[in-house]
Design an enzyme around this catalytic site. Sequence first.
Site, PDB file in Angstrom:
ATOM      1  CG  ASP A 367      -0.033  -5.636   3.562  1.00 49.34           C
ATOM      2  OD1 ASP A 367       0.145  -5.383   4.761  1.00 49.34           O
ATOM      3  OD2 ASP A 367      -1.143  -5.633   3.003  1.00 49.34           O
ATOM      4  CD1 TRP A 477       1.555   6.116  -0.368  1.00 46.06           C
ATOM      5  CD2 TRP A 477       3.101   7.272   0.749  1.00 46.06           C
ATOM      6  NE1 TRP A 477       0.905   7.102   0.322  1.00 46.06           N
ATOM      7  CE2 TRP A 477       1.828   7.834   1.016  1.00 46.06           C
ATOM      8  CE3 TRP A 477       4.229   7.847   1.331  1.00 46.06           C
ATOM      9  CZ2 TRP A 477       1.666   8.950   1.843  1.00 46.06           C
ATOM     10  CZ3 TRP A 477       4.057   8.963   2.154  1.00 46.06           C
ATOM     11  CH2 TRP A 477       2.783   9.489   2.411  1.00 46.06           C
ATOM     12  CG  ASP A 478      -0.289  -0.376  -1.850  1.00 46.32           C
ATOM     13  OD1 ASP A 478      -1.034   0.152  -2.704  1.00 46.32           O
ATOM     14  OD2 ASP A 478      -0.102  -1.608  -1.782  1.00 46.32           O
ATOM     15  CG  MET A 479      -4.297   5.385  -1.335  1.00 46.03           C
ATOM     16  SD  MET A 479      -5.769   5.345  -2.340  1.00 46.03           S
ATOM     17  CE  MET A 479      -6.601   6.796  -1.779  1.00 46.03           C
ATOM     18  CB  CYS A 526       1.925   1.064  -4.993  1.00 45.50           C
ATOM     19  SG  CYS A 526       1.001  -0.468  -5.141  1.00 45.50           S
ATOM     20  CG  ASP A 548      -1.849  -5.384  -7.347  1.00 45.96           C
ATOM     21  OD1 ASP A 548      -0.685  -4.969  -7.173  1.00 45.96           O
ATOM     22  OD2 ASP A 548      -2.763  -5.188  -6.528  1.00 45.96           O
TER      23      ASP A 548
HETATM   24  C1  GLA Z   1      -1.533  -3.744  -3.265  1.00 50.45           C
HETATM   25  C2  GLA Z   1      -0.264  -3.675  -4.061  1.00 50.45           C
HETATM   26  C3  GLA Z   1       0.431  -5.015  -4.035  1.00 50.45           C
HETATM   27  C4  GLA Z   1       0.714  -5.395  -2.609  1.00 50.45           C
HETATM   28  C5  GLA Z   1      -0.581  -5.410  -1.813  1.00 50.45           C
HETATM   29  C6  GLA Z   1      -0.331  -5.627  -0.349  1.00 50.45           C
HETATM   30  O1  GLA Z   1      -2.486  -4.535  -3.899  1.00 50.45           O
HETATM   31  O2  GLA Z   1      -0.516  -3.276  -5.368  1.00 50.45           O
HETATM   32  O3  GLA Z   1       1.620  -4.962  -4.761  1.00 50.45           O
HETATM   33  O4  GLA Z   1       1.635  -4.494  -2.041  1.00 50.45           O
HETATM   34  O5  GLA Z   1      -1.292  -4.184  -1.962  1.00 50.45           O
HETATM   35  O6  GLA Z   1      -1.487  -5.625   0.396  1.00 50.45           O
END
Ligand code: GLA
Length: 729
Positions: A367, A477-479, A526, A548
């Site tokens: 990020d 690919w996060d959320m 993710c 995390d």
């Molecule tokens: C989430 C993901 C982390 C990281 C942050 C970035 O919390 O689980 O690994 O990528 O977003 O904002």
Amino acid sequence: MNIKYLEKSRLFKLDTNNTSYVIGVVDEEGFLGHAYYGARIADDDVSYLMRIYENPKVPSVNNRDRSSFLDTFPTEFSGNNVGDYRESAIAVTDKNGASGIQLLYKGYRIIDGKPGIKGLPATFEGESKAMTLEIDVVDATLGIEGTLSYSTFEDSDAITRSVRIKNSSEDAIYLDKLMSMCLDMDDNNYKMLMLHGSWARERHIEYRQIGYGKQSVSSTRGESSHQEHPFIALVGENTTQNTGEVYGFNFVYSGNFLAQVEKNQFDSLRVVMGIHPDNFRFKLNAGDEFYSPEVVMVYSNNGLGQMTRTYHDLYRNHLIRSPYLKKPRTVLINNWEATYFDFDNDKLLDIARTAKECGIEMLVMDDGWFGYRNDDNSSLGDWQVNENKIKGGLKKLVDDVNAIGLKFGIWFEPEMISPDSDLYRAHPDWAIAIPNRIPCRSRNQYVLDLTRPEVRDYAYNCVANILKSANIEYVKWDMNRQLTDISSACLDKDRQGELMHRYVLAMYEMQERLITDFPNLLLENCSGGGARFDPGMFYYSPQIWCSDDTDAIERLSIQEGTALIYPLSTIGAHVSVCPNHTVGRNTPFETRGNVALAGTFGYELDVTKLSAEDKAAIPKQIGTYHKYNQLIRLGDYYRMASYSKNNLYDCYEVVSKDKSEALITFVQVLNQPNMHSINIKIDGLDDNKMYRIEGTDEAYRGLTLKNAGLLIERPWGDFQSMLIHLVEE
Ligand code: GLA
């Protein structure tokens, strides 16, 4: 594996190698009943198990007590508001505003293979054979038809279920609820196993005694969630890892769910699992169909361990489609815990150069690379590289990283929009929001209304264009937030209840598009760590960031709960620095590596700042990863001791399919003074084979290790760990 219709007894019988599932057609009206699920039985008439010969008997004999019949009959798919007071599997509102529904038997098909489910992830036939039973049911008063689907697999003891509903009437109806499964059975003093958690503390195993009334786990958060998991199991009183009964139910879906066990007045249980009915209402016009997601049921009478291995094999052979499933995953280093938002191309290249020296194979830029995002308050939606940070642009950075000899991966959060973004300023209506109400912020962001095709296309093209612009081989690919303010500007008033499900379908569609357009991409899902770690997502990505929390000790419990159902090859796990950023704990570098080995393995730290000692340990750790990765990815998993239960140590093992080798991981969380060694019984080996403990002269027969056990000398200190490799002589 077989599915047959036993005409005389009006029974459908599904057999896997070790289990049977029997459905009966009962009485003149064709009530669909559940006769049996459990260890394999013969093809005898077991319709008596539905207790249709006991009072109150069936309606053709005693219609006076029809309600008693409907309220006690072990039904295969319960109706609503016509006599069965237990949990309904379906609920509708018809053109008159009434809600009664009862689906009765109409016909069936037994087909080779396993059809897909429109728009949804689902298990497939794969390399071994599958067979499917489709039972058609109907409510003639409403003109609603349904199909209950059941599939079996030649190489598995799992049975999958899903439901399709069609409005064959001339009027619109509203589907207020549709469970994917309903299962009635006698209680046998089962406990309910669930996986509960929170951010950084996902999927801890918990048991509940089943009491009268309803007990459930659920999510109404728009994703499967950190908090409760779309999985429950009924576990016998004395069930262990190797003995006793267990029924597992896992939902192949990534949105709202309900999994519920209800114990009634006669000590029967009803298990239901499906999309949560809260905030759900789907309009079906004449001719419209609705497809439920799938449930995977696994019965084992050889304990939890056998259930676990059945799920692992099913998901590896019949759910995960990625070409990476069978490939060793590239050892990556991710810059999130290394830099958070504070990085530029020089910093990333420094990390890449040192990582290369250590044998790491890919750099993932997390990020903070786009828009003007220097913290988590802005820029989601503005997917243009920030050239103040990445000087010379993304392609140059990727080329430079490639020139160092590393692959390149990148982070996205395509489903989101920051209120402080050019995208939001241009399209405020693209965020999910209730008219006239300021939407609830979470991590200072809103969720894009992906059900709108133009929004979905925009979000997808942002990802695709970046991927096309440089040699990017991996996407995370996060959320990072859950849904609120459920309302869509583009849905009719009477369709607002469709948004949550349509959102999940839209997200699936985007991921399908991504893996179709970029077939060689390694996709890792993710969601704020592991809030969308569910079988639905495995249809699109072979691995998911598990949590995390990268602390090796907290990870023991998280990975134990996760590996209860999901193969180790799916569990995103990295080595990070100490004191750990989430819990402040110091653990040895070696233990962090050993714990991450039971997953995809990688690093999440600033390798340029490591001590010389830790840095020097990395090549050895990577060597260990390569040595065991094939075994860990493809082998059988056995849980032998659990720190979450004994508060002292954890022990698990992976055995190769041919039983020629096994890797045991032992982690001592707390040492004890003045104690002798620990005896661990080693499961899963071939009784007759001799196994040598690698690096020693000790060799024992599998039978001896299973029954007499192996003595593990306690290491000196807390948080210590060891790997024990058994090799066939
Ligand atoms: C989430 C993901 C982390 C990281 C942050 C970035 O919390 O689980 O690994 O990528 O977003 O904002």
